[in-house]
Write a protein that holds these residues in place. Structure first.
Motif, short mmCIF file in Angstrom:
data_model
loop_
_atom_site.label_atom_id
_atom_site.label_comp_id
_atom_site.label_asym_id
_atom_site.label_seq_id
_atom_site.Cartn_x
_atom_site.Cartn_y
_atom_site.Cartn_z
N PHE A 847 0.71 -1.09 0.05
CA PHE A 847 -0.02 -0.01 0.08
C PHE A 847 0.90 1.24 0.13
O PHE A 847 0.39 2.48 0.38
CB PHE A 847 -0.95 -0.08 1.29
CG PHE A 847 -1.98 -1.06 1.41
CD1 PHE A 847 -1.75 -2.14 2.18
CD2 PHE A 847 -3.07 -1.20 0.42
CE1 PHE A 847 -2.79 -3.36 2.02
CE2 PHE A 847 -3.77 -2.25 0.41
CZ PHE A 847 -3.63 -3.23 1.35
N THR A 848 2.01 1.15 -0.23
CA THR A 848 3.08 2.19 -0.56
C THR A 848 3.62 2.46 -1.95
O THR A 848 4.07 1.41 -2.56
CB THR A 848 4.01 2.17 0.57
OG1 THR A 848 3.52 2.01 1.84
CG2 THR A 848 5.22 3.51 0.53
N THR A 849 3.34 3.55 -2.51
CA THR A 849 3.75 3.75 -3.96
C THR A 849 5.00 4.33 -4.00
O THR A 849 5.86 4.32 -4.76
CB THR A 849 2.96 4.72 -4.62
OG1 THR A 849 2.41 5.92 -4.17
CG2 THR A 849 1.46 4.02 -4.71
N GLY A 878 2.52 5.28 2.81
CA GLY A 878 1.51 4.90 2.00
C GLY A 878 0.17 5.47 2.10
O GLY A 878 0.15 6.64 2.28
N ILE A 879 -0.83 4.83 1.54
CA ILE A 879 -2.17 5.61 1.48
C ILE A 879 -2.89 5.64 2.94
O ILE A 879 -3.85 6.42 3.09
CB ILE A 879 -3.10 4.66 0.55
CG1 ILE A 879 -3.26 3.30 1.17
CG2 ILE A 879 -2.40 4.58 -0.81
CD1 ILE A 879 -4.26 2.48 0.00
N GLN A 882 -8.50 4.79 6.41
CA GLN A 882 -9.47 5.51 7.15
C GLN A 882 -9.83 5.23 8.39
O GLN A 882 -9.76 4.04 8.81
CB GLN A 882 -10.68 5.95 6.16
CG GLN A 882 -10.10 6.40 4.85
CD GLN A 882 -9.48 7.88 5.04
OE1 GLN A 882 -9.86 8.74 5.96
NE2 GLN A 882 -8.40 7.84 4.21
N TYR A 904 -5.45 -4.34 -4.92
CA TYR A 904 -4.33 -5.14 -4.35
C TYR A 904 -4.27 -6.40 -4.09
O TYR A 904 -3.27 -7.22 -4.10
CB TYR A 904 -3.90 -4.31 -2.91
CG TYR A 904 -3.63 -2.88 -3.07
CD1 TYR A 904 -4.63 -1.86 -2.95
CD2 TYR A 904 -2.51 -2.46 -3.68
CE1 TYR A 904 -4.44 -0.64 -2.85
CE2 TYR A 904 -2.18 -1.18 -3.95
CZ TYR A 904 -3.08 -0.26 -3.44
OH TYR A 904 -2.94 1.38 -3.79
N SER A 929 -3.44 5.62 12.44
CA SER A 929 -3.56 6.11 10.95
C SER A 929 -4.21 7.40 11.05
O SER A 929 -5.28 7.43 11.49
CB SER A 929 -3.96 5.24 9.83
OG SER A 929 -3.79 5.88 8.44
N GLN A 948 0.47 10.71 7.35
CA GLN A 948 0.69 10.31 6.20
C GLN A 948 1.00 8.65 6.43
O GLN A 948 1.58 8.15 7.41
CB GLN A 948 1.87 10.66 5.33
CG GLN A 948 1.96 10.01 4.03
CD GLN A 948 2.90 10.70 2.99
OE1 GLN A 948 3.84 11.58 3.55
NE2 GLN A 948 3.42 10.06 1.87
N GLY A 949 0.30 7.67 5.73
CA GLY A 949 0.55 6.32 5.91
C GLY A 949 0.13 5.74 7.34
O GLY A 949 -0.98 6.30 7.76
#
Length: 964
Positions: A847-849, A878-879, A882, A904, A929, A948-949
């Motif tokens: 989940f990390t670009t 990563g993203i 929520q 994914y 998060s 972030q992440g």
């Protein structure tokens, strides 16, 4: 459509001689070229004339613009400087003697300035003027002059020498009476421009442009108006120096037509009316009464140009943009350019137009003379070129006609060599090439036919024995020309039925919109790749396939070569997985509806237990009425035992900042009722209490206990069965993977290697899922045991980083670990610890670009024990997750949301297994998060908000007999 040879025969053009084919186009070309050259020569002269005239007018307008900008910039700057000095207290505006010396120095520096003025609210005025003849005048009106306007001649040092004139009734606030400049500047509260007639030198009156600027003292109180003027006589001098063609001219006017400056030297006002008065009551008159309109100019060219502009635009004031015009008057053509100067002057008071007019005759005389000379030269060129080409055409066509006759004989098989002694080198080379080509033609014909037959045989073999269905069809209609056996087997139809028919006629397409899209892409892009579509066989069995096709030219027509891959099994698996997810979501929805339908007692209490709000629910089981409950101490509201339980639970919930549960008993309406309360913090000193009547549950606990034992037994049996089945599935799956890996080492084509690799990748994924299910089943059934063996903790951490490094590097992610002062070795289950770390690091990479992932490890010795508490922190950029998805994050078969699984992949078991393994090792796991927390953090843990992440934490206990 009629072919070209028949078309020419019907026109009577059949069998035309090469001589005429060469001669006639050349003559036509020469005539056309000569005529075109003559015409273009004349037109280029006209265009060059227009460009030259436009260039001259553009240059003149630019110079006018530059001159005006330079002329009007200085008065503005002087006023701004003086206003700033007064506002800052650097110049005492109330002491006109000091101001007079200051203005005199400015007039010495800015020699182009006509005058510098200051006028105050007390009607005091001071003006320093530079005259055209080089002399200087000082005008002053204050208490020292008894409020008379006195005019003095000054020497070079600025000293007053001689009183020239004195005006008793001059009022600077009312000058001129019908439109005073002082009131205009004061009301505008900004810099304004005015055009005035200077009478400083009565013998040479001139137009001046005055810049007026209101000024304030250091307290922002308006005190008067500053003025600086510049003579517009310089503008007329600049216009007279401009060279505007031979007889052209330029002039600057206002939009009302009043003249500003003329290149002809014409004075822009009537001098006869300007008679300076020496009487004491003299006042300036309005300059607009003395100025001349351009329509009344004494110069005829200026006047007719102004009349043309007035008629064309219905008034000169309607010209808003730059205009490039041409007009004719009494047989003479004129070129006109009009340039608005308001934008260039950067001022909203001076709205002027610059007009440049040039008679076209200044440029066209030479153009007409050159056109006549060009015409006679073209005629001479035409005659000479035609004669030379007649001779040349005959010389060229004779050898070419011989070549044509030899070509006809070559086709008939009766060929003789051409002579190679032509005078033209190219024709001689052509004859030799033709002789060599004819000799090679007979030799290579058989070889070409043989190679063609071999190529067709190879293509036919590959096409027929391809494992994927393939076909060749026409592009125009889509009719099948060739099909292989794989397509016949896939279609469940014989080859004779398919060939000659289209797929639409065979009812292959399940949806005609897919057919239209397929042909549209093919015709636009000449290819289509991996087009997923549902088709039906001859037996009407639906199948999902990937179609790839390309357009090629074969056998004299445009064709399509296509191939399809059957993915029906894969699509079936995807559909079943989606249905499973839909059922799971439906179960969650039903559960939420069930919870919402429950009737509970909902109260809001403070930290002391006092009820401050009652939420209306379906049934209210209160100890008394609402009035008896609200605002009363809890020990007055409820029995001591129940009140004490609730107060302690409230204090625990507020302290731990998490939901706490308790049970208590009440006697309501002579009935003994049991309640289960869930108390969750709302603020720092308030909680939400949700109490549910569990009397029936209490009465049924014995029955439920027995049912629970039976259910646990069934669950254990299910888990044991699932574990055994996973073992049985994993064994043949390992066999499939081994055979696929062995097959990959054999000699395969590229397509076959890709297919085998797909099998291996799919098998690895399925095997990972089976292993996760097996581990989860073992945990659920209680069969999983944690080993207690000595291992080196740092080796485990380094092995995880090394194992996951390549995945992170492929995504350009920086993966690193942080660990200091770890024990040399610990006692625990190293393999299960490695499994947890791999799960969490793999999730972070997935989940990390971009960015980084860190693994931090701390070891804390537990007092009075031989154990360590190991705390692991995995942080990514990563993203993130929520907050509304964190609640179920560690549940089995659960991911953040359904889009995560689609994008994914994954089963959702990784975090659930990790949580159970951590718990088996005596620890806990949680995640943070975007400031939200999921899982079970320890009570002493403090939130460290990330923007972030996500950050995963887990703590486990391990044994040790070796010091750090």
């Amino acid at each position: 459509m009629m072919s070209s040879p028949n078309f020419y025969k019907r026109l009577g053009w059949g069998n035309i001689s090469l001589y005429w084919i060469i001669l006639v186009p050349f003559v036509v070309q020469i005539v056309g070229a000569v005529g075109l050259v003559g015409y273009l020569s004349y037109r280029s002269g006209e265009i060059a004339t227009d460009k030259l005239a436009n260039q001259i007018m553009q240059e003149v307008s630019d110079r006018i613009d530059q001159s005006l900008h330079g002329c009007l910039r200085k008065p503005t700057e002087i006023n701004q400087i003086n206003a700033a000095n007064i506002k800052q207290g650097l110049l005492d505006w109330q002491n006109l003697a000091i101001v007079e010396k200051y203005f005199w120095q400015q007039s010495q520096i800015f020699t182009d300035i006509s005058s510098i003025t200051i006028t105050t609210e007390q009607k005091e005025i001071l003006m320093v003027e530079n005259l055209e003849n080089g002399s200087r005048i000082i005008r002053v009106r204050d208490q020292s002059t008894n409020n008379n306007l006195d005019t003095y001649l000054a020497d070079l040092a600025g000293n007053r020498q001689q009183l020239v004139r004195s005006s008793v009734t001059y009022d600077p606030h009312n000058d001129p009476p019908n439109h005073p400049w002082y009131g205009q500047a004061k009301n505008a509260r900004r810099a304004v421009w005015r055009i005035n007639v200077s009478l400083a030198n009565p013998d040479q009156p001139s137009l001046i442009a005055v810049n007026l600027l209101p000024f304030s003292d250091r307290y922002d109180q308006f005190q008067g108006v500053l003025g600086a003027s510049v003579s517009l006589t310089h503008l007329g001098d600049i216009l007279q120096k401009l060279k505007v063609g031979k007889t052209g001219q330029a002039f600057v006017i206002e939009r009302n037509g009043l003249m500003i400056g003329m290149s002809t030297g014409e004075i822009p006002f009537r001098q006869g009316l300007i008679t300076p008065s020496t009487e004491n009551n003299a006042q300036n008159e309005d300059p607009n009464n003395r100025r001349i309109s351009v329509l009344n100019s004494q110069n005829s060219l200026t006047r007719i140009t102004a009349q043309y502009l007035t008629e064309k635009f219905r008034g000169i004031d309607n010209i808003k943009e730059r205009q490039q015009l041409r007009f004719e008057k009494e047989g003479v053509h004129y070129l006109v350019q009009v340039v608005p100067l308001k934008r260039d002057l950067s001022n909203q008071d001076l709205d002027w137009l610059a007009v440049i007019v040039i008679p076209e005759i200044d440029f066209m005389a030479e153009v007409k003379e050159n056109a006549n000379r060009t015409f006679w030269l073209c005629i001479l060129t035409l005659v000479v070129s035609t004669g030379l080409w007649l001779l040349l055409a005959r010389w060229i066509t004779i050898p070419i006609m011989r070549l044509g006759k030899a070509s006809e004989e070559l086709v008939k098989g009766d060929w003789q060599a051409l002579p190679e002694d032509n005078a033209i080198a190219e024709l001689n080379t052509l004859a030799r090439s033709f002789n060599w080509m004819a000799a090679q033609f007979y030799q290579s014909f058989d070889q070409v036919n043989q190679s063609l037959r071999e190529s067709e045989a190879k293509f036919s073999t590959i096409f027929q024995f391809s494992p994927d269905p393939a076909w060749i069809s026409t592009l125009a209609e889509g009719r099948c020309l060739y099909v292989n056996q794989s397509l016949c087997h896939f279609m469940e139809a014989d080859q004779n039925i398919i060939i000659g028919r289209t797929f639409r006629e065979l009812n292959l397409w399940d949806n005609l919109e897919d057919l239209y899209y397929y042909w549209e892409v093919l015709r636009q892009e000449d290819r289509i790749e991996n087009f997923e579509v549902v088709v039906r066989t001859a037996m009407r069995n639906p199948k999902t396939v990937l179609i790839s096709a390309i357009c090629m030219y074969l056998d004299g027509q445009n064709c399509v070569i296509g191939i399809m891959k059957d993915i029906s099994d894969r699509k079936k698996t995807e559909i079943e997985l989606q249905e499973s997810r839909a059922k799971l979501n439906a179960a969650y929805t039903e559960q939420n509806i069930l919870f919402n339908a429950m009737s509970d007692v909902v109260l809001v209490r403070n930290s002391e237990g006092i009820c401050i709000k009652i939420v209306a629910t379906k049934d209210l089981n209160l100890k008394g009425t609402r009035e008896d409950v609200l605002g009363k101490p809890i020990y007055d509201e409820l029995p001591y035992e129940a009140a004490n339980i609730i107060v302690k639970t409230i204090q625990t919930a507020l302290k731990n900042k998490q939901i706490e549960n308790c049970e208590y008993k009440l006697e309501i309406d002579e009935r003994e009722l049991w309640f289960a309360a869930s108390i969750s913090p709302l603020t720092e000193d308030t909680v939400l209490q949700i109490s549910r009547d569990i009397t029936e549950r209490k009465q049924s606990e014995i029955i439920l206990a027995k049912a629970k034992e039976a259910a646990e037994a069934a669950t254990k049996a299910k888990s044991e069965f699932l574990a055994n089945m996973s073992h049985e599935i994993r064994t043949p799956m390992n066999g499939v993977l081994v055979m696929a890996q062995l097959l990959a080492t054999s000699e395969l084509t590229t397509d076959q290697q890709e297919l085998v690799q797909t099998i291996i990748d799919s098998g690895d994924i399925l095997l990972t899922i089976i292993n996760d299910i097996l581990d989860f089943s073992k945990i659920e059934s209680g069969m999983l045991e944690i080993e207690q063996r000595e291992f080196i903790l740092e080796d485990v951490i380094n092995s995880v980083i090394s194992l996951m490094h390549s995945q992170a590097e492929n995504k350009h992610i920086h993966l690193y670990s942080i660990h200091n002062h770890l024990p040399d070795s610990v006692i625990g289950d190293s393999s299960r610890l490695r499994q947890i770390l791999i799960n969490l690091v793999a999730n972070a990479i997935k989940f990390t670009t971009k960015g980084s992932i860190s693994l931090t490890v701390n070891a804390i010795p537990l007092p009075d024990t031989s154990q360590y508490e190991l705390k692991f922190v995995i942080t990514d950029t990563g993203i993130g997750i929520q907050g509304d998805h964190l609640v179920n994050l560690f549940q089995a078969f659960t991911q953040a949301d359904t889009s995560i699984s689609r994008r994914y992949g994954g089963t959702g078991l990784g975090l659930a297994i990790s949580r159970r393994l951590v718990e088996l090792m005596g620890g806990t796991i949680w995640v943070e998060s975007f400031g939200q927390v999921g899982g079970n953090p320890p009570p002493d843990w403090r939130l460290d908000c990330n923007t972030q992440g996500a950050t995963f934490y887990f703590v486990i206990h391990v044994g040790s007999n070796i010091t750090m």
